[in-house]
Design an enzyme around this catalytic site. Structure first.
Site, PDB file in Angstrom:
ATOM      1  N   ILE A   1       0.850  -1.173   0.000  1.00 33.23           N
ATOM      2  CA  ILE A   1       0.000   0.000   0.000  1.00 33.23           C
ATOM      3  C   ILE A   1       0.898   1.239   0.000  1.00 33.23           C
ATOM      4  O   ILE A   1       1.962   1.243   0.611  1.00 33.23           O
ATOM      5  CB  ILE A   1      -0.972  -0.023   1.202  1.00 33.23           C
ATOM      6  CG1 ILE A   1      -2.047   1.041   1.035  1.00 33.23           C
ATOM      7  CG2 ILE A   1      -0.234   0.145   2.531  1.00 33.23           C
ATOM      8  CD1 ILE A   1      -3.251   0.812   1.915  1.00 33.23           C
TER       9      ILE A   1
ATOM     10  N   CYS B   1     -13.283   0.816  -0.191  1.00 32.45           N
ATOM     11  CA  CYS B   1     -12.464   0.102  -1.169  1.00 32.45           C
ATOM     12  C   CYS B   1     -13.375  -1.023  -1.672  1.00 32.45           C
ATOM     13  O   CYS B   1     -14.513  -0.743  -2.045  1.00 32.45           O
ATOM     14  CB  CYS B   1     -11.158  -0.395  -0.563  1.00 32.45           C
ATOM     15  SG  CYS B   1     -11.347  -1.295   1.004  1.00 32.45           S
TER      16      CYS B   1
END
Lengths: 177, 177
Positions: A85, A109
């Site tokens: 990430i 998400c």
């Protein structure tokens, strides 16, 4: 076609992993059409989407119909060992999320577990929560797929830039009211 | 002695199972002295305690010092098979919790899992959430001690009285803003 957005189904179906984070900041998994009646109750001004794929047509129509602004920064989750990430993208996302001009805002998400969990974890650090409680909250939403790499991301995230930005723009501390 | 309430420990320690429920309604486990600095940030007007034991001295002093009103309805949890959570007491508690005059309000029992989970589950029913998502939220906070009897309590709770009371006092629907 838009009429489907106005039908009040009984009962309401919040998206999986929906929850308020603080004040007018909410989190969830990717909203589906059967969640639209619920989402309208939030009177959202913005949605922040953390996945790279193009926003689906039905969802895009709903946003347009409801006059909700879409922010999107496509980022990959922590798929060990080679995809990580992005700290820079999280910082850019936080800048939008903590700005009251964009509230009420929904962060999502796909599952509302990992990328959303990392972003909320960083928000909690900006609130100065202990890591113990930050991780406990992360695990509530990520279960049964908790990722140690996500928790390490939250722990090691460098707040310097976002704190500087927030101070310059008078965005911290985040208020509960 | 009261000075201990004013020390900003770094970082802040929210109580276990702390979370916002909706608007200015919060939930948590029983707050401990190391949580007081965090609780001050919520600017609470009230606390609703769901356990029968007398409120402990340090916590009572904190409430007095912060001018927080204490509501308490001591109820037993669903300890199968002979002790059951009281539908009548939950109704009385909800009357207080949904009243904006008492907000911001924190609901707590001991662990913030079962009695608090039942009360929040009923609040979600008043918001017309699907049972699937109500139970999903219940289990997040009760894990790993989820009780089927709690979930059945939430499902079978008779809303008639609280809906009548809320209509008479203009307390529903609960607003997200």
């Amino acid at each position: 076609k838009y009429d489907t957005f106005d039908v009040l189904t009984q009962p309401l179906a919040p998206p999986e992993n929906f929850a308020p984070v603080i004040n007018k900041i909410y989190r969830s998994s990717f909203p589906q059409p059967n969640n639209f009646s619920f989402l309208k109750k939030l009177k959202l001004k913005s949605i922040f989407c953390l996945i790279p794929e193009e926003y689906p047509e039905l969802q895009a129509e709903f946003l347009k119909h409801e006059n909700i602004k879409l922010f999107q920064l496509g980022m990959s989750g922590n798929k060990e060992p080679f995809v990580k990430i992005s700290s820079e993208l999280i910082t850019e996302a936080i800048k939008v999320v903590i700005d009251p001009a964009n509230h009420p805002i929904l962060i999502h998400c796909n599952r509302g577990k990992h990328r959303t969990g990392c972003l909320v974890g960083v928000l909690r650090r900006l609130q100065k929560w202990s890591l113990t409680i930050i991780f406990d909250e992360y695990r509530k939403f990520a279960a049964p797929k908790e990722r140690p790499m996500d928790q390490q991301f939250i722990e090691l995230y460098d707040e310097t830039e976002i704190i500087k930005y927030a101070e310059e723009n008078n965005l911290l501390p985040l208020a509960w009211e």
